[in-house]
Design a protein around this motif. Structure first.
Motif, PDB file in Angstrom:
ATOM      1  N   VAL A  70       0.842  -1.203   0.000  1.00 31.35           N
ATOM      2  CA  VAL A  70       0.000   0.000   0.000  1.00 31.35           C
ATOM      3  C   VAL A  70       0.882   1.259   0.000  1.00 31.35           C
ATOM      4  N   PRO A  71       1.823   1.413   0.943  1.00 31.84           N
ATOM      5  CA  PRO A  71       2.694   2.591   0.837  1.00 31.84           C
ATOM      6  C   PRO A  71       3.707   2.477  -0.306  1.00 31.84           C
ATOM      7  N   ALA A  72       3.936   1.271  -0.812  1.00 33.59           N
ATOM      8  CA  ALA A  72       4.877   1.088  -1.923  1.00 33.59           C
ATOM      9  C   ALA A  72       4.379   1.706  -3.213  1.00 33.59           C
ATOM     10  N   VAL A  73       3.099   2.065  -3.266  1.00 33.88           N
ATOM     11  CA  VAL A  73       2.557   2.723  -4.456  1.00 33.88           C
ATOM     12  C   VAL A  73       3.335   4.009  -4.742  1.00 33.88           C
ATOM     13  N   VAL A  74       3.721   4.725  -3.713  1.00 31.19           N
ATOM     14  CA  VAL A  74       4.420   6.001  -3.884  1.00 31.19           C
ATOM     15  C   VAL A  74       5.807   5.799  -4.503  1.00 31.19           C
ATOM     16  N   PRO A  75       6.692   4.968  -3.924  1.00 32.52           N
ATOM     17  CA  PRO A  75       7.998   4.813  -4.565  1.00 32.52           C
ATOM     18  C   PRO A  75       7.920   4.154  -5.949  1.00 32.52           C
ATOM     19  N   ILE A  76       6.971   3.258  -6.148  1.00 30.33           N
ATOM     20  CA  ILE A  76       6.833   2.633  -7.473  1.00 30.33           C
ATOM     21  C   ILE A  76       6.441   3.696  -8.492  1.00 30.33           C
ATOM     22  N   TRP A  77       5.511   4.580  -8.139  1.00 31.08           N
ATOM     23  CA  TRP A  77       5.097   5.632  -9.052  1.00 31.08           C
ATOM     24  C   TRP A  77       6.245   6.606  -9.316  1.00 31.08           C
ATOM     25  N   VAL A 125      12.675   5.994  -2.034  1.00 32.47           N
ATOM     26  CA  VAL A 125      12.898   4.581  -2.361  1.00 32.47           C
ATOM     27  C   VAL A 125      13.803   3.929  -1.316  1.00 32.47           C
ATOM     28  N   ALA A 126      14.833   4.641  -0.872  1.00 32.88           N
ATOM     29  CA  ALA A 126      15.729   4.092   0.158  1.00 32.88           C
ATOM     30  C   ALA A 126      14.983   3.851   1.467  1.00 32.88           C
ATOM     31  N   LEU A 127      14.127   4.795   1.863  1.00 29.04           N
ATOM     32  CA  LEU A 127      13.351   4.628   3.095  1.00 29.04           C
ATOM     33  C   LEU A 127      12.403   3.439   2.980  1.00 29.04           C
ATOM     34  N   PHE A 128      11.702   3.328   1.849  1.00 30.40           N
ATOM     35  CA  PHE A 128      10.815   2.181   1.690  1.00 30.40           C
ATOM     36  C   PHE A 128      11.614   0.879   1.674  1.00 30.40           C
ATOM     37  N   GLY A 129      12.745   0.864   0.988  1.00 31.25           N
ATOM     38  CA  GLY A 129      13.581  -0.341   0.959  1.00 31.25           C
ATOM     39  C   GLY A 129      14.033  -0.756   2.344  1.00 31.25           C
ATOM     40  N   LEU A 130      14.390   0.214   3.168  1.00 34.07           N
ATOM     41  CA  LEU A 130      14.802  -0.081   4.542  1.00 34.07           C
ATOM     42  C   LEU A 130      13.637  -0.650   5.346  1.00 34.07           C
ATOM     43  N   ILE A 131      12.468  -0.047   5.227  1.00 38.08           N
ATOM     44  CA  ILE A 131      11.282  -0.561   5.938  1.00 38.08           C
ATOM     45  C   ILE A 131      10.943  -1.965   5.459  1.00 38.08           C
ATOM     46  N   TRP A 132      11.005  -2.174   4.142  1.00 39.41           N
ATOM     47  CA  TRP A 132      10.723  -3.494   3.564  1.00 39.41           C
ATOM     48  C   TRP A 132      11.695  -4.535   4.112  1.00 39.41           C
ATOM     49  N   CYS A 171       8.301 -11.969  -1.528  1.00 39.24           N
ATOM     50  CA  CYS A 171       8.463 -10.651  -0.906  1.00 39.24           C
ATOM     51  C   CYS A 171       8.735  -9.549  -1.922  1.00 39.24           C
ATOM     52  N   VAL A 172       9.314  -9.881  -3.045  1.00 36.58           N
ATOM     53  CA  VAL A 172       9.586  -8.875  -4.078  1.00 36.58           C
ATOM     54  C   VAL A 172       8.349  -8.633  -4.934  1.00 36.58           C
ATOM     55  N   LEU A 173       7.587  -9.667  -5.240  1.00 34.31           N
ATOM     56  CA  LEU A 173       6.472  -9.538  -6.174  1.00 34.31           C
ATOM     57  C   LEU A 173       5.168  -9.043  -5.531  1.00 34.31           C
ATOM     58  N   VAL A 174       4.870  -9.476  -4.331  1.00 35.62           N
ATOM     59  CA  VAL A 174       3.580  -9.160  -3.706  1.00 35.62           C
ATOM     60  C   VAL A 174       3.376  -7.659  -3.472  1.00 35.62           C
ATOM     61  N   PRO A 175       4.407  -6.871  -3.098  1.00 36.01           N
ATOM     62  CA  PRO A 175       4.151  -5.435  -2.919  1.00 36.01           C
ATOM     63  C   PRO A 175       3.680  -4.712  -4.184  1.00 36.01           C
ATOM     64  N   PHE A 176       3.840  -5.305  -5.350  1.00 33.26           N
ATOM     65  CA  PHE A 176       3.363  -4.689  -6.584  1.00 33.26           C
ATOM     66  C   PHE A 176       1.856  -4.892  -6.793  1.00 33.26           C
ATOM     67  N   LEU A 177       1.218  -5.756  -6.036  1.00 34.31           N
ATOM     68  CA  LEU A 177      -0.205  -6.036  -6.226  1.00 34.31           C
ATOM     69  C   LEU A 177      -1.103  -4.818  -6.018  1.00 34.31           C
ATOM     70  N   PRO A 178      -0.927  -4.022  -4.958  1.00 38.22           N
ATOM     71  CA  PRO A 178      -1.782  -2.830  -4.840  1.00 38.22           C
ATOM     72  C   PRO A 178      -1.602  -1.852  -5.994  1.00 38.22           C
ATOM     73  N   THR A 179      -0.376  -1.675  -6.476  1.00 36.86           N
ATOM     74  CA  THR A 179      -0.147  -0.792  -7.623  1.00 36.86           C
ATOM     75  C   THR A 179      -0.821  -1.380  -8.866  1.00 36.86           C
TER      76      THR A 179
END
Length: 110
Positions: A20-27, A65-72, A94-102
Motif C-alpha cells: 500500500v505505501p509502496a505505491v508512492v515509490p513505485i510511481w 525509495v531508500a526509506l521504503f527499501g529499509l522498511i521493507w 516478498c519482491v512480487l507481492v508489494p506490486f499487487l496494490p499498484t
C-alpha cells in the motif's frame, strides 16, 4: 518440504500491506524512468511540463525509495527466520507481492 498454505500466509500478508505505501515509490520510479531514459529511447511520451531536469526528481526519489527499501527489509528479514519457506520462494514472494496494490490501482484506472 511439503507445501503448506500457512507458510505463505504471513509473508504474503505483510508484503501486501507493505504494498500500500509502496505505491508512492513505485510511481516515483516510473515517473523518473518515463521522463528520462525511456522517453529518450522512444518509450512513453515525456511530460511536456517537465522542464526542471531530472536532478530535482532524483533528490526526491532516492530518499523515498531508500526509506521504503529499509522498511521493507526490516519487516522481511525477521520474518524470513520464522518461515518454513525456502529462501528463494520467500524472497520471490516478498519482491512480487508489494506490486499487487499498484497493479490493482492501474487495473482500476483503465
Amino acid at each position: 518440504m511439503a507445501w503448506h498454505w500457512r507458510a505463505w500466509g504471513a509473508p504474503f500478508l505483510v508484503n501486501l500491506l507493505l504494498g500500500v505505501p509502496a505505491v508512492v515509490p513505485i510511481w516515483l520510479v516510473w515517473y523518473v524512468l518515463a521522463n528520462g531514459p525511456l522517453a529518450e529511447y522512444g518509450g512513453p511520451m515525456r511530460n511536456p511540463t517537465e522542464n526542471d531536469g531530472m536532478a530535482l526528481w532524483l533528490v526526491i526519489v532516492v530518499p523515498v525509495v531508500a526509506l521504503f527499501g529499509l522498511i521493507w527489509w526490516l519487516a522481511n528479514e525477521p520474518l524470513r527466520r520464522r518461515t518454513a519457506l525456502a529462501p528463494r520462494s520467500f524472497w520471490l514472494l516478498c519482491v512480487l507481492v508489494p506490486f499487487l496494490p499498484t497493479a490493482a490501482l492501474i487495473a482500476n484506472s483503465s
